[in-house]
Design an enzyme around this catalytic site. Structure first.
Site, PDB file in Angstrom:
ATOM      1  N   ARG A 150       0.840  -1.207   0.000  1.00  9.07           N
ATOM      2  CA  ARG A 150       0.000   0.000   0.000  1.00  9.07           C
ATOM      3  C   ARG A 150       0.874   1.256   0.000  1.00  9.07           C
ATOM      4  O   ARG A 150       0.462   2.308  -0.459  1.00  9.07           O
ATOM      5  CB  ARG A 150      -0.962  -0.010   1.200  1.00  9.07           C
ATOM      6  CG  ARG A 150      -1.765   1.274   1.353  1.00  9.07           C
ATOM      7  CD  ARG A 150      -3.081   1.056   2.103  1.00  9.07           C
ATOM      8  NE  ARG A 150      -2.912   0.378   3.362  1.00  9.07           N
ATOM      9  CZ  ARG A 150      -2.522   0.967   4.509  1.00  9.07           C
ATOM     10  NH1 ARG A 150      -2.272   2.250   4.549  1.00  9.07           N
ATOM     11  NH2 ARG A 150      -2.409   0.262   5.620  1.00  9.07           N
ATOM     12  N   TYR A 201     -15.874  13.683 -18.283  1.00 13.58           N
ATOM     13  CA  TYR A 201     -16.347  12.294 -18.177  1.00 13.58           C
ATOM     14  C   TYR A 201     -17.429  12.207 -17.085  1.00 13.58           C
ATOM     15  O   TYR A 201     -17.308  12.827 -16.032  1.00 13.58           O
ATOM     16  CB  TYR A 201     -15.150  11.401 -17.863  1.00 13.58           C
ATOM     17  CG  TYR A 201     -15.506   9.980 -17.545  1.00 13.58           C
ATOM     18  CD1 TYR A 201     -16.169   9.190 -18.471  1.00 13.58           C
ATOM     19  CD2 TYR A 201     -15.179   9.431 -16.315  1.00 13.58           C
ATOM     20  CE1 TYR A 201     -16.504   7.886 -18.175  1.00 13.58           C
ATOM     21  CE2 TYR A 201     -15.502   8.122 -16.013  1.00 13.58           C
ATOM     22  CZ  TYR A 201     -16.169   7.353 -16.944  1.00 13.58           C
ATOM     23  OH  TYR A 201     -16.505   6.058 -16.649  1.00 13.58           O
ATOM     24  N   ASP A 214      -7.126  15.713 -17.534  1.00 15.96           N
ATOM     25  CA  ASP A 214      -7.286  14.278 -17.788  1.00 15.96           C
ATOM     26  C   ASP A 214      -6.778  14.027 -19.214  1.00 15.96           C
ATOM     27  O   ASP A 214      -7.367  14.485 -20.192  1.00 15.96           O
ATOM     28  CB  ASP A 214      -8.772  13.911 -17.642  1.00 15.96           C
ATOM     29  CG  ASP A 214      -9.030  12.416 -17.816  1.00 15.96           C
ATOM     30  OD1 ASP A 214      -8.260  11.748 -18.536  1.00 15.96           O
ATOM     31  OD2 ASP A 214     -10.033  11.921 -17.262  1.00 15.96           O
ATOM     32  N   LYS A 262      -7.355   2.566 -20.395  1.00 13.82           N
ATOM     33  CA  LYS A 262      -7.629   2.860 -21.795  1.00 13.82           C
ATOM     34  C   LYS A 262      -6.346   2.696 -22.636  1.00 13.82           C
ATOM     35  O   LYS A 262      -5.837   1.604 -22.744  1.00 13.82           O
ATOM     36  CB  LYS A 262      -8.223   4.258 -21.912  1.00 13.82           C
ATOM     37  CG  LYS A 262      -9.387   4.505 -20.936  1.00 13.82           C
ATOM     38  CD  LYS A 262     -10.552   3.601 -21.270  1.00 13.82           C
ATOM     39  CE  LYS A 262     -11.848   3.934 -20.576  1.00 13.82           C
ATOM     40  NZ  LYS A 262     -11.907   3.786 -19.143  1.00 13.82           N
TER      41      LYS A 262
HETATM   42  N1  PLP Z   1     -11.288   9.639 -17.569  1.00 14.00           N
HETATM   43  C1  PLP Z   1     -11.826   9.391 -18.768  1.00 14.00           C
HETATM   44  C2  PLP Z   1     -11.658  10.402 -19.860  1.00 14.00           C
HETATM   45  C3  PLP Z   1     -12.533   8.220 -19.003  1.00 14.00           C
HETATM   46  O1  PLP Z   1     -13.075   7.987 -20.208  1.00 14.00           O
HETATM   47  C4  PLP Z   1     -12.668   7.281 -17.940  1.00 14.00           C
HETATM   48  C5  PLP Z   1     -13.421   6.029 -18.123  1.00 14.00           C
HETATM   49  O2  PLP Z   1     -14.053   5.796 -19.130  1.00 14.00           O
HETATM   50  C6  PLP Z   1     -12.113   7.591 -16.701  1.00 14.00           C
HETATM   51  C7  PLP Z   1     -11.417   8.768 -16.548  1.00 14.00           C
HETATM   52  C8  PLP Z   1     -12.261   6.646 -15.534  1.00 14.00           C
HETATM   53  O3  PLP Z   1     -11.358   5.602 -15.669  1.00 14.00           O
HETATM   54  P1  PLP Z   1     -11.568   4.158 -14.997  1.00 14.00           P
HETATM   55  O4  PLP Z   1     -12.734   3.527 -15.666  1.00 14.00           O
HETATM   56  O5  PLP Z   1     -10.260   3.475 -15.216  1.00 14.00           O
HETATM   57  O6  PLP Z   1     -11.842   4.403 -13.544  1.00 14.00           O
END
Ligand code: PLP
Length: 428
Positions: free
Chosen positions: A74, A127, A200, A225
């Protein structure tokens, strides 16, 4: 008996003083080989949840951050550390911290910069879960969020001056309309009012855009992703300067959003082909976007490579714009889009993106489900909008699949089928 390969492993207790009985050997024999003089070509997966040292003083020094090392997963782990080092290197930041998902990373990044009574200014098309974490979880903690069209810099400036946030949040390339944020301008606006900028970078990846080099204070990723890229690992990352990463590590010791070592290893392995995949996906997506733009069943195409990006164009490291393309099926609503998605043979209707596989998603059903049709229309998400994550398959197969499914979805007869040698394919 095969000849020994020199890897003489103990069959004793951890300190090597006793051999022990059958049960003791069942637990300990073969474990904890002496430190090797060979180097594995790839990072091993270290599933250990704890680590020990020859002497307790060293353990004490590691606990006190006086010496580098690992005591408890952790707090840190060699496999996870390898991933963090790779991401920091690619994002051009001093350090990075790994998380168990993109949302765990986003939660940690917001928590770093807000206190009760603070305000956040965020892109109105962030998102869905980022929108929800701000409007639910952080709102409950006394943090108010004001949403704004992040591509309207005058509106952002006025909102930031009025709201005086501690944090401004946006995505490099937004979901699902793929609008590009002018990160240097946003960093300037945020910093002038004493706020931090969190970006992001999931859609763009550091192969295309490195937000920290344009002034972002925190760069977050859903490693699930493009970084992982194969749809088999859930992970998150934050890249930032050393001081912020140290604060994030201290925070993570308490909140425990630890990434599993196996997922860290899968993500690290995925990253090795990131430039190859994103280059290919960008090239294919540009071809698919041009093909869609000329298709009679398509009303509008959203792709950064086809849009006038203005000054934001300068944030791209190279002439490539990623593997995400969105498009409006002409005159379609939920029924036609569902028929289209069911008719796809190659592209999978799955709720993720950035994989080697081509994937489609209906934002009105998934990421923007919580909004009414009117609210969605207000931010430009029509009921015929489809989001496509272009994989690394043959591009002609992707367009042929889309074309055939559009014919079914829109009830078009005598469908032109774009195969490898058809006239449609030659327009690619
Ligand atoms: N940021 C973006 C642009 C996303 O498309 C996503 C998920 O689709 C996330 C963050 C969240 O990621 P996670 O599903 O790995 O928690």
């Amino acid at each position: 008996m095969p000849e020994s390969n020199g890897d003489e492993r103990p069959t004793t207790s951890p300190r090597g003083r006793h051999t022990g009985g059958f049960a003791t050997r069942a637990v300990h024999a073969g474990e904890r080989a002496p430190k090797p003089d060979f180097t594995p070509t790839v990072t091993p997966i270290h599933p250990a949840s704890s680590f020990f040292y020859d002497d307790t003083e060293t353990l004490d020094a590691v606990f006190a951050n006086e010496r580098s090392g690992y005591v408890y997963t952790r707090y840190g782990n060699p496999t996870i550390r390898a991933l963090e080092t790779a991401v920091a290197s690619l994002e051009g930041t001093a350090d990075a911290v790994a998380y168990s998902s993109g949302m765990a990373a986003i939660h940690a990044a917001i928590l770093l910069d807000v206190r009760a009574g603070d305000r956040v200014v965020a892109a109105r098309d962030v998102y869905g879960a980022t929108y929800a974490i701000l409007t639910k979880l952080f709102a409950n903690l006394g943090v108010e969020t004001v949403f704004v069209d992040i591509t309207d810099l005058d509106a952002v400036r006025q909102t930031v001056e009025r709201v005086r946030p501690s944090l401004v949040c946006c995505e490099t390339v937004s979901n699902p309309l793929l609008r590009v944020a002018d990160i240097p301008a946003l960093a300037g606006i945020a910093h002038a009012s004493g706020a931090r900028l969190m970006v992001d970078n999931t859609f763009a990846t550091p192969y295309l855009v490195r937000p920290a080099s344009h002034g972002a204070d925190t760069v977050v990723h859903s490693g699930t992703k493009y970084l992982g890229g194969h749809g088999d690992a859930t992970a998150g990352l934050i890249a930032a300067d050393a001081e912020r990463c140290l604060a994030l590590r201290e925070q993570a010791k308490l909140t425990g959003p630890t990434l599993g070592p196996f997922e860290a290893w899968l993500t690290l392995r995925g990253i090795k082909t990131l430039p190859l995949r994103v280059a290919r996906q960008s090239e294919s997506a540009a071809r698919v976007a041009r093909w869609l733009a000329g298709h009679p069943d398509v009303e509008a195409v959203y792709y950064p490579g086809l849009a006038d990006l203005g000054p934001a164009a300068a944030i791209f490291e190279r002439p490539a714009h990623g593997g995400m393309v969105s498009f409006d099926l002409r005159g379609a609503g939920r029924e036609q889009v569902f028929r289209f998605m069911a008719a796809l043979d190659l592209c999978m209707p799955a709720t993720t993106l950035g994989d080697v596989y081509s994937l489609v998603l209906y934002p009105a059903m998934s990421s923007h489900r919580a909004l009414t049709s009117e609210q969605r229309a207000g931010i430009g998400i029509g009921d015929g909008l489809v989001r496509l994550s272009v994989g690394i398959e043959d591009v002609e197969d992707i367009t042929a699949d889309l074309d055939a499914a559009m014919a079914v979805g829109l009830g078009r007869s005598g469908a032109p089928t774009a195969t490898h040698d058809s006239p449609l394919a030659s327009r690619l």
